[in-house]
Design an enzyme around this catalytic site. Sequence first.
Site, PDB file in Angstrom:
ATOM      1  N   LYS A 188       7.484   4.033  15.110  1.00 39.50           N
ATOM      2  CA  LYS A 188       6.769   5.299  14.945  1.00 39.50           C
ATOM      3  C   LYS A 188       7.485   6.418  15.690  1.00 39.50           C
ATOM      4  O   LYS A 188       8.075   6.201  16.751  1.00 39.50           O
ATOM      5  CB  LYS A 188       5.351   5.190  15.500  1.00 39.50           C
ATOM      6  CG  LYS A 188       4.460   4.206  14.773  1.00 39.50           C
ATOM      7  CD  LYS A 188       3.821   4.838  13.559  1.00 39.50           C
ATOM      8  CE  LYS A 188       2.757   3.921  12.965  1.00 39.50           C
ATOM      9  NZ  LYS A 188       2.089   4.528  11.811  1.00 39.50           N
ATOM     10  N   THR A 189       7.440   7.609  15.121  1.00 37.30           N
ATOM     11  CA  THR A 189       7.900   8.807  15.812  1.00 37.30           C
ATOM     12  C   THR A 189       6.783   9.840  15.684  1.00 37.30           C
ATOM     13  O   THR A 189       5.738   9.561  15.086  1.00 37.30           O
ATOM     14  CB  THR A 189       9.182   9.369  15.174  1.00 37.30           C
ATOM     15  OG1 THR A 189       8.870   9.829  13.837  1.00 37.30           O
ATOM     16  CG2 THR A 189      10.278   8.316  15.103  1.00 37.30           C
TER      17      THR A 189
ATOM     18  N   LYS B 119      -6.682  -4.728  12.587  1.00 35.32           N
ATOM     19  CA  LYS B 119      -7.135  -3.390  12.203  1.00 35.32           C
ATOM     20  C   LYS B 119      -8.593  -3.209  12.613  1.00 35.32           C
ATOM     21  O   LYS B 119      -9.359  -4.166  12.647  1.00 35.32           O
ATOM     22  CB  LYS B 119      -6.969  -3.178  10.698  1.00 35.32           C
ATOM     23  CG  LYS B 119      -5.519  -3.307  10.239  1.00 35.32           C
ATOM     24  CD  LYS B 119      -5.415  -3.179   8.736  1.00 35.32           C
ATOM     25  CE  LYS B 119      -3.970  -3.303   8.292  1.00 35.32           C
ATOM     26  NZ  LYS B 119      -3.420  -4.636   8.484  1.00 35.32           N
TER      27      LYS B 119
ATOM     28  N   THR C  80       0.800  -1.228   0.000  1.00 32.98           N
ATOM     29  CA  THR C  80       0.000   0.000   0.000  1.00 32.98           C
ATOM     30  C   THR C  80       0.835   1.282   0.000  1.00 32.98           C
ATOM     31  O   THR C  80       0.288   2.374  -0.008  1.00 32.98           O
ATOM     32  CB  THR C  80      -0.972   0.023   1.199  1.00 32.98           C
ATOM     33  OG1 THR C  80      -0.250  -0.288   2.403  1.00 32.98           O
ATOM     34  CG2 THR C  80      -2.065  -1.002   1.018  1.00 32.98           C
TER      35      THR C  80
ATOM     36  N   ARG D  54      -9.167  -0.660   5.015  1.00 38.20           N
ATOM     37  CA  ARG D  54      -8.135   0.196   4.439  1.00 38.20           C
ATOM     38  C   ARG D  54      -8.590   0.786   3.107  1.00 38.20           C
ATOM     39  O   ARG D  54      -9.543   0.324   2.495  1.00 38.20           O
ATOM     40  CB  ARG D  54      -6.855  -0.618   4.221  1.00 38.20           C
ATOM     41  CG  ARG D  54      -6.975  -1.632   3.102  1.00 38.20           C
ATOM     42  CD  ARG D  54      -5.626  -2.140   2.639  1.00 38.20           C
ATOM     43  NE  ARG D  54      -4.872  -2.739   3.718  1.00 38.20           N
ATOM     44  CZ  ARG D  54      -4.004  -3.720   3.548  1.00 38.20           C
ATOM     45  NH1 ARG D  54      -3.811  -4.239   2.359  1.00 38.20           N
ATOM     46  NH2 ARG D  54      -3.314  -4.206   4.556  1.00 38.20           N
TER      47      ARG D  54
ATOM     48  N   ASP E  70      -0.074 -11.826  14.001  1.00 41.19           N
ATOM     49  CA  ASP E  70      -1.460 -11.484  13.689  1.00 41.19           C
ATOM     50  C   ASP E  70      -1.957 -12.181  12.425  1.00 41.19           C
ATOM     51  O   ASP E  70      -3.152 -12.156  12.122  1.00 41.19           O
ATOM     52  CB  ASP E  70      -1.610  -9.968  13.542  1.00 41.19           C
ATOM     53  CG  ASP E  70      -0.748  -9.387  12.433  1.00 41.19           C
ATOM     54  OD1 ASP E  70       0.292  -9.999  12.104  1.00 41.19           O
ATOM     55  OD2 ASP E  70      -1.103  -8.323  11.893  1.00 41.19           O
TER      56      ASP E  70
ATOM     57  N   HIS F 227       8.153  -3.645   8.540  1.00 39.36           N
ATOM     58  CA  HIS F 227       8.278  -4.770   7.601  1.00 39.36           C
ATOM     59  C   HIS F 227       9.573  -5.547   7.809  1.00 39.36           C
ATOM     60  O   HIS F 227       9.725  -6.659   7.282  1.00 39.36           O
ATOM     61  CB  HIS F 227       8.286  -4.254   6.151  1.00 39.36           C
ATOM     62  CG  HIS F 227       6.993  -3.675   5.686  1.00 39.36           C
ATOM     63  ND1 HIS F 227       6.806  -2.328   5.508  1.00 39.36           N
ATOM     64  CD2 HIS F 227       5.809  -4.253   5.365  1.00 39.36           C
ATOM     65  CE1 HIS F 227       5.577  -2.099   5.064  1.00 39.36           C
ATOM     66  NE2 HIS F 227       4.951  -3.256   4.991  1.00 39.36           N
TER      67      HIS F 227
ATOM     68  N   LYS G 253       4.598   2.659  20.464  1.00 38.34           N
ATOM     69  CA  LYS G 253       4.581   1.810  19.285  1.00 38.34           C
ATOM     70  C   LYS G 253       5.932   1.761  18.592  1.00 38.34           C
ATOM     71  O   LYS G 253       6.542   2.795  18.335  1.00 38.34           O
ATOM     72  CB  LYS G 253       3.508   2.293  18.307  1.00 38.34           C
ATOM     73  CG  LYS G 253       3.202   1.293  17.209  1.00 38.34           C
ATOM     74  CD  LYS G 253       1.916   1.626  16.489  1.00 38.34           C
ATOM     75  CE  LYS G 253       1.595   0.539  15.469  1.00 38.34           C
ATOM     76  NZ  LYS G 253       0.340   0.820  14.747  1.00 38.34           N
TER      77      LYS G 253
ATOM     78  N   HIS H 262       8.591   0.106   5.541  1.00 40.91           N
ATOM     79  CA  HIS H 262       9.006   0.803   6.759  1.00 40.91           C
ATOM     80  C   HIS H 262       9.586  -0.238   7.707  1.00 40.91           C
ATOM     81  O   HIS H 262       9.578  -1.447   7.410  1.00 40.91           O
ATOM     82  CB  HIS H 262       7.848   1.593   7.385  1.00 40.91           C
ATOM     83  CG  HIS H 262       6.614   0.783   7.662  1.00 40.91           C
ATOM     84  ND1 HIS H 262       6.541  -0.165   8.666  1.00 40.91           N
ATOM     85  CD2 HIS H 262       5.398   0.790   7.052  1.00 40.91           C
ATOM     86  CE1 HIS H 262       5.342  -0.702   8.680  1.00 40.91           C
ATOM     87  NE2 HIS H 262       4.631  -0.149   7.706  1.00 40.91           N
TER      88      HIS H 262
ATOM     89  N   GLN I  13      -5.963 -15.079   0.773  1.00 41.12           N
ATOM     90  CA  GLN I  13      -4.590 -15.335   1.231  1.00 41.12           C
ATOM     91  C   GLN I  13      -4.325 -16.836   1.289  1.00 41.12           C
ATOM     92  O   GLN I  13      -3.232 -17.294   0.948  1.00 41.12           O
ATOM     93  CB  GLN I  13      -4.349 -14.706   2.596  1.00 41.12           C
ATOM     94  CG  GLN I  13      -2.895 -14.890   3.064  1.00 41.12           C
ATOM     95  CD  GLN I  13      -2.561 -14.121   4.324  1.00 41.12           C
ATOM     96  OE1 GLN I  13      -3.055 -13.019   4.534  1.00 41.12           O
ATOM     97  NE2 GLN I  13      -1.723 -14.692   5.156  1.00 41.12           N
TER      98      GLN I  13
END
Length: 432
Positions: free
Chosen positions: A236-237, A81, A39, A85, A198, A47, A233, A44, A177
């Site tokens: 993340k920043t 989630k 997506t 999305r 997950d 992954h 988390k 990031h 999947q």
Amino acid sequence: MKDFVAELKWRGMIQDIMPETDEHLMESMRSAYLGIDPTADSLHIGHLVGVMMLKHFQQCGHKPYALIGGATGMIGDPSGKSAERNLLDEKTLRHNQDAIRSQLSRFLDFDSAAPNAAVLVNNYDWMKDFSFLGFIRDVGKHITVNYMMAKDSVKKRLSSESSDGMSFTEFTYQLVQGYDFLHLYREAQCTLQMGGSDQWGNITTGTELVRRIGGGKAYALTCPLITKADGTKFGKTEGGNIWLDAERTSPYQFYQYWLNTSDADAEKYIKIFTFLSKEEIETLIATHREAPHQRVLQKKLAEEITVSAHSQADLEMAIKASDILFGKSTTEDLTSINEKTLLQVFEGVPQVEISKAEYEAVANVTDLLSELTQGVVFPSKGEARKMIKGGGVSINKVKLESSEAAVNYDLLQGKYLLAQKGKKNYYLIKVS
């Protein structure tokens, strides 16, 4: 064969594993796949655990398949989630696939003639021609609704935790999947799917399809979801995700993220995100515990992962940039970093802009640092002279010897001067 499961175990990279997976992998070279969300046109650091699993798999002599979820990216995975999305068109997905492959190639060997060279596939390629009737006839009839409803990802979305419920499109995600696993089992002899914890429900649906339709046996392995010791988390920043794309997250910012890891997290992350041996890591941890203030573990972690994701040259620039604020650095260090990194290093410091004509006409450094910069650096000439005389002022990392010195500095990136008062007070002067 090297023991892939044992390698992941000591690194803390296994959450769930299907029985007999380790024996299956030790028998001969096997093929396994891991799905990657397409997506965005960059991975990031969230992954990276999956990428490291694929790399370890290849290093242990097996053949990794990186599956770009083009079809599933058009649907949306409900796992973990609370909302559906945004769905993407094919052109965007293909662009994202090319960008992701380029990043993966820094970790995986796609191009050699080795029998275990990595392969990139996109499930859109085999799902795009599937008719709805064909899918529900050939795939859907083999998995009961009861089986699908029992999955945690489905139960959470249908429970009171979510006010929006779940669309039929998302409900079918695990079948799509699962079919990927069946397709790769048939076409590429993939017998193992890996993913985050997950994904366990979706992966085991695939093993069921391999058993019920393919008449074979397939295996599943998941890694823990990465967390931080302080509860915030991972990855993340305040500015958002930490990306592998240098345009989204510069190598300097990338390096700084890992350098600022806590002691507890550094001990965990260096096992997961580097390829250092068990002996090397144990030695580093022991050294770090003896002198935590030296941050040996964080430095090594940041160095290893920055080189893996970017390059040695990018690491050296990131270290130089870090040293400008936190260590000894020179004018050469300042001139060697690009404008984007320079601005990131000095983000938040006072800035002032002057014209090129004013800069070229200014009489001396005292006038520059007081009147010309509108009192931002020094409120008065007297204060400027006093501190310059005491040896506490520099421009572009060159200490000022005289308050009457002429202003003849080369501008950083052709447009900046860096003024410094004392050890920690920096000012960026832009000449435009």
